[in-house]
Design a protein around this motif. Sequence first.
Motif, PDB file in Angstrom:
ATOM      1  N   GLY A 189      -1.105 -11.475 -43.447  1.00  9.77           N
ATOM      2  CA  GLY A 189      -0.700 -12.845 -43.108  1.00  9.77           C
ATOM      3  C   GLY A 189      -0.987 -13.111 -41.638  1.00  9.77           C
ATOM      4  N   SER A 249      -0.136 -11.560 -39.176  1.00  5.71           N
ATOM      5  CA  SER A 249      -0.379 -10.335 -38.414  1.00  5.71           C
ATOM      6  C   SER A 249      -1.762  -9.766 -38.697  1.00  5.71           C
ATOM      7  N   SER A 299       3.312  -6.075 -37.355  1.00  4.22           N
ATOM      8  CA  SER A 299       4.241  -6.720 -38.290  1.00  4.22           C
ATOM      9  C   SER A 299       5.413  -7.289 -37.511  1.00  4.22           C
ATOM     10  N   GLN A 359       9.082 -20.283 -44.512  1.00  4.38           N
ATOM     11  CA  GLN A 359       8.175 -19.972 -45.628  1.00  4.38           C
ATOM     12  C   GLN A 359       8.958 -19.304 -46.748  1.00  4.38           C
ATOM     13  N   LYS A 386       8.091 -11.528 -53.805  1.00  2.00           N
ATOM     14  CA  LYS A 386       8.410 -10.225 -53.206  1.00  2.00           C
ATOM     15  C   LYS A 386       9.552  -9.554 -53.982  1.00  2.00           C
TER      16      LYS A 386
HETATM   17  O1  F6P Z   1       3.723 -14.014 -46.338  1.00  2.00           O
HETATM   18  C1  F6P Z   1       4.880 -14.241 -45.636  1.00  2.00           C
HETATM   19  C2  F6P Z   1       4.838 -13.714 -44.249  1.00  2.00           C
HETATM   20  O2  F6P Z   1       6.139 -13.674 -43.820  1.00  2.00           O
HETATM   21  C3  F6P Z   1       3.957 -14.531 -43.293  1.00  2.00           C
HETATM   22  O3  F6P Z   1       4.597 -15.663 -42.840  1.00  2.00           O
HETATM   23  C4  F6P Z   1       3.684 -13.525 -42.236  1.00  2.00           C
HETATM   24  O4  F6P Z   1       2.635 -13.920 -41.407  1.00  2.00           O
HETATM   25  C5  F6P Z   1       3.381 -12.316 -43.078  1.00  2.00           C
HETATM   26  O5  F6P Z   1       4.297 -12.398 -44.155  1.00  2.00           O
HETATM   27  C6  F6P Z   1       3.494 -10.997 -42.379  1.00  2.00           C
HETATM   28  O6  F6P Z   1       4.776 -10.775 -41.886  1.00  2.00           O
HETATM   29  P1  F6P Z   1       5.067  -9.619 -40.849  1.00  2.00           P
HETATM   30  O7  F6P Z   1       4.279  -9.879 -39.617  1.00  2.00           O
HETATM   31  O8  F6P Z   1       6.545  -9.641 -40.611  1.00  2.00           O
HETATM   32  O9  F6P Z   1       4.633  -8.317 -41.483  1.00  2.00           O
END
Ligand code: F6P
Length: 522
Positions: free
Chosen positions: A155, A157, A207, A484, A491
Amino acid sequence: MSRVRCDRTAAWGQIQAYYETSGKDFHLRDAFANDPQRFARFSQDAPLVFADLSKNRLDAVTEDLLLELAQQSGVLEHRDAMFAGEKVNATEQREVWHVLLRRPPKPALGTTAPSDGRIDAELAKVHSTLDAMLAYAESVRADTSITDVVNIGIGGSDLGPQMATLALDAFADSGKRMHFVSNVDGHELAATLKQLKVYSTLFLIASKTFTTIETMTNARSAKAWFEAQGGTDTARHFAALTTNVAAANAFGVTTTFGFWDWVGGRYSMWSAIGLPLAISIGAEGFHRFLAGAHGMDEHFRTAPIETNLPVRLALLDVWYRNFHGFTSRSIAPYHSALRRLPAYLQQLEMESNGKRVDAGGEALAFDTSPVLWGEPGTNGQHAYFQMLHQGTDVVPVEFVAVKKARHTLPGHHDLLLSNVLAQAQALMVGKADVGGHKDFPGNRPSTFLLLEDLTPESLGALIALQEHRVFVSGSLWGINSFDQWGVELGKVLAKDIEPRLASGDVTGLDGSTAGLLARLRA
Ligand code: F6P
């Protein structure tokens, strides 16, 4: 801060009425024929981005009404609240402050952005982390024993740093191979590991939460691989980019770069999440990237509403989505280095604005986020442009072109630029034939974003422009663009299903899921 949902303003009804009387029959061919000034009237410069909006189904009356809609909805007050650090992400009780990540340190030359004790304190944290992260990036760059850098994240990250690292490949001078692993599908990590040597690899675990199942699974497997190959120096070969430093430490990673809850995942590449880009283009390049974004932030914060490009783009988005009923927007970057831009913008727009209730939780009576999709030009022309020209749906196209080429192969760039111009022209003018297969209806709208050169600054400006545009349309729609919740259910269900794959227990499952599960186990 007083926000009024777009459909509860007086302007909303006026726009609807105008759409019925003139808007829906508007034809771009006639508009250009009737107004020799149309290009000048509907194009503008913003910092490092030139935008031609003239090939859109817009006239002066529509634009005035849309600007009135923005005023009546309180978009400008909402924008100011974001910059001032109010908790505009109300469902998570968080500030939305990614603009601070690209703001120069105090005392800032060249910025008139508001200051107070709280802002100064956050800014000091931002800059001390940025300095530490960039010093680390430089040390990795200087370390010739590290040949491969693997970003493990998903996502926000993954998409931002990956998109930007590819986009700025012409500035990559670290000599490192950059890899991005996001999918929980082990094929991706396995294929990457095959290319690596344990002593010359640096893993970045990216993350925000440090709990995302895909990233944690990949990180665990990467660490197991590292140890199985005899790797011991985790401090040197692993770093974590996270707001949850405690979890990173518990995982066994001691080299960490933090950021804050007020940075949304899809708005995070300006923070420590940008480390892969910083390693690739260096600290100076990363500063230039931030400076380009800051220039666009200042434009958004201070430009008059009628020449405020993020506002104008967002109003167009609302016009198309809510009055014309267009369901998608195609992104056509005519630069192969921007090949991940469509994927990046998908998350930015659709995770931000794909909402069916307003900020107060009330169901909306109108549509929100369009579907975003696309491929770099000219490849898209040989795939789906047929539908854009002659299909039954009208899909506004957003072209992104770059004037200067950074290669020296003769002929290519002129061909590329002539294609992007020709596609925008063909969509707009069409071609009348005898009324059959060779007929092009035309009147297919497009926006043309033009960069002089694809540099860290112009990429920063282009992305900040898109962020603010998404903010404005979300603001008009009255939604919270910064949560979101829609990703949560899947999940939870995946967690429930995983042990069933081993046990075969289908109790309580619907017939289809139970049937598929049985088939996977057979
Ligand atoms: O898919 C949902 C989400 O929370 C995104 O908004 C985010 O960019 C991605 O997962 C990764 O989240 P994290 O950086 O906490 O691993």
